[in-house]
Design an enzyme around this catalytic site. Structure first.
Site, PDB file in Angstrom:
ATOM      1  N   HIS A  61      -7.316   2.947   4.977  1.00 52.25           N
ATOM      2  CA  HIS A  61      -5.710   3.065   5.044  1.00 52.25           C
ATOM      3  C   HIS A  61      -5.720   4.448   5.768  1.00 52.25           C
ATOM      4  O   HIS A  61      -6.338   5.271   5.751  1.00 52.25           O
ATOM      5  CB  HIS A  61      -5.443   3.604   3.507  1.00 52.25           C
ATOM      6  CG  HIS A  61      -3.837   3.272   2.944  1.00 52.25           C
ATOM      7  ND1 HIS A  61      -2.990   2.333   3.739  1.00 52.25           N
ATOM      8  CD2 HIS A  61      -3.269   4.319   2.410  1.00 52.25           C
ATOM      9  CE1 HIS A  61      -1.851   2.736   3.108  1.00 52.25           C
ATOM     10  NE2 HIS A  61      -1.882   3.717   2.642  1.00 52.25           N
ATOM     11  N   HIS A  73       3.274   7.064   4.697  1.00 51.00           N
ATOM     12  CA  HIS A  73       2.368   5.854   5.152  1.00 51.00           C
ATOM     13  C   HIS A  73       2.881   4.578   4.574  1.00 51.00           C
ATOM     14  O   HIS A  73       4.046   4.950   4.005  1.00 51.00           O
ATOM     15  CB  HIS A  73       1.018   6.230   4.185  1.00 51.00           C
ATOM     16  CG  HIS A  73       1.350   6.030   2.696  1.00 51.00           C
ATOM     17  ND1 HIS A  73       0.561   5.135   1.566  1.00 51.00           N
ATOM     18  CD2 HIS A  73       2.052   6.810   1.847  1.00 51.00           C
ATOM     19  CE1 HIS A  73       0.961   5.779   0.546  1.00 51.00           C
ATOM     20  NE2 HIS A  73       1.693   6.708   0.675  1.00 51.00           N
ATOM     21  N   CYS A 162      -0.282  -0.465   8.175  1.00 50.90           N
ATOM     22  CA  CYS A 162      -0.242   0.892   8.123  1.00 50.90           C
ATOM     23  C   CYS A 162      -1.066   1.555   9.392  1.00 50.90           C
ATOM     24  O   CYS A 162      -0.612   2.733   9.648  1.00 50.90           O
ATOM     25  CB  CYS A 162      -1.040   1.617   6.764  1.00 50.90           C
ATOM     26  SG  CYS A 162      -2.762   0.922   6.633  1.00 50.90           S
TER      27      CYS A 162
END
Length: 231
Positions: A61, A73, A162
Site C-alpha cells: 500500500h 493515499h 494507490c
C-alpha cells in the site's frame, strides 16, 4: 522442472482478493483491528512529499506524506458515491466499504494519520526512487499534486490504484509494478496449454471482478476457450 501453473494461478487468485487492501481481522473478533495509538511511528525522519510504502503479505500500500503526521493515499470506498457528508467519509474505511468500493469502482484520495495509513505495518520511505532515477520530482511538488487530488475518484484494481496515485505524484507518471506483475501472471497461465480451462475461468473472473479486460488481451482469453470446446 516444477510446473509453474499452480503457483501462478494461486498468485492470481490471491491478487484478486488482496489488491482491494482488505485488512485482516483478529481471530475470534467480529470488529475491525484498531490502528496503533498516535505516536507509534517516528515521523521525525519523514519529509513532506516522501513516498511511503507499507508492505503486506502479497501486496504493497502506498501514500504521500504531507507533513504533521498526515498521509494522502487512495483507497476504494463506496461512501463518496452515495453521500457528501465529509464526517462519514473521513471515518476509518471498513472492510465493507472497501469491498463495495471495489465493486462500484469508486475510491477516494483521503488524508489520514500515519497510524491509520500504515495500520501496524512497517514503513519504507522513497523505496521506489531507485527505479525512476532522474524522474523524481521535488518533494513539495509531489505533496502539492497529492493535495490537489484529495477527494472522490474512479478506482480500478489494476488500472487506477494507490500505486498509480503515488507514482504520478512523485514521478509524474502513473504506473503500477504490482499491476505489471499481475498481468504477467495472467499471461503465464493463458499461454500454458495445460491450463486452458483455468485460463478461461480466470479470464472471465478477471473481467467480472476488474471490469472489461484490455482489447489486446480479450482474444487471448477466449481463443483457448474455443479450442477447448472444439477439442
Amino acid at each position: 522442472m516444477k510446473n509453474p501453473v499452480p503457483q501462478a494461478a494461486s498468485l492470481l487468485l490471491e491478487k484478486l482478493m488482496l489488491l482491494v487492501h482488505i485488512r485482516p481481522l483478529p481471530a475470534g473478533s467480529g470488529g475491525e483491528t484498531p490502528p496503533p495509538a498516535p505516536g507509534y511511528y517516528d515521523t521525525s525522519c519523514f519529509k513532506r512529499g516522501d513516498l511511503l510504502e507499507v508492505p503486506r503479505t502479497l501486496f504493497i500500500h502506498f501514500g504521500i506524506y504531507l507533513g504533521e503526521n498526515r498521509v494522502a493515499h487512495m483507497m476504494p470506498d463506496i461512501l463518496p458515491s452515495i453521500t457528501s457528508d465529509r464526517r462519514q467519509i473521513q471515518q476509518v474505511v471498513t472492510n465493507k466499504r472497501l469491498i463495495l468500493g471495489v465493486i462500484a469502482r469508486t475510491a477516494s484520495v483521503r488524508v489520514d494519520t500515519v497510524e491509520d495509513f500504515a495500520y501496524g505495518g512497517s514503513i519504507l520511505v522513497n523505496h521506489m526512487d531507485r527505479l525512476f532515477e532522474d524522474q523524481v520530482l521535488g518533494n513539495e511538488e509531489a505533496a502539492r499534486r497529492a493535495e490537489k487530488l484529495v477527494g472522490a475518484t474512479a478506482y480500478s484494481l489494476l488500472w487506477n490504484n494507490c500505486e498509480h496515485f503515488v507514482t504520478y505524484c512523485r514521478y509524474g507518471a502513473a504506473v503500477s509494478f504490482q499491476t505489471d506483475k499481475f498481468c504477467e501472471t495472467v499471461k503465464m497461465i493463458i499461454r500454458d496449454q495445460r491450463s486452458v480451462l483455468a485460463s478461461v475461468l480466470l479470464g472471465l473472473a478477471s473481467i467480472v471482478c476488474l471490469g472489461v479486460a484490455p482489447s489486446t488481451t480479450l482474444p487471448t482469453i477466449f481463443i483457448p476457450f474455443f479450442l477447448w470446446m472444439a477439442g
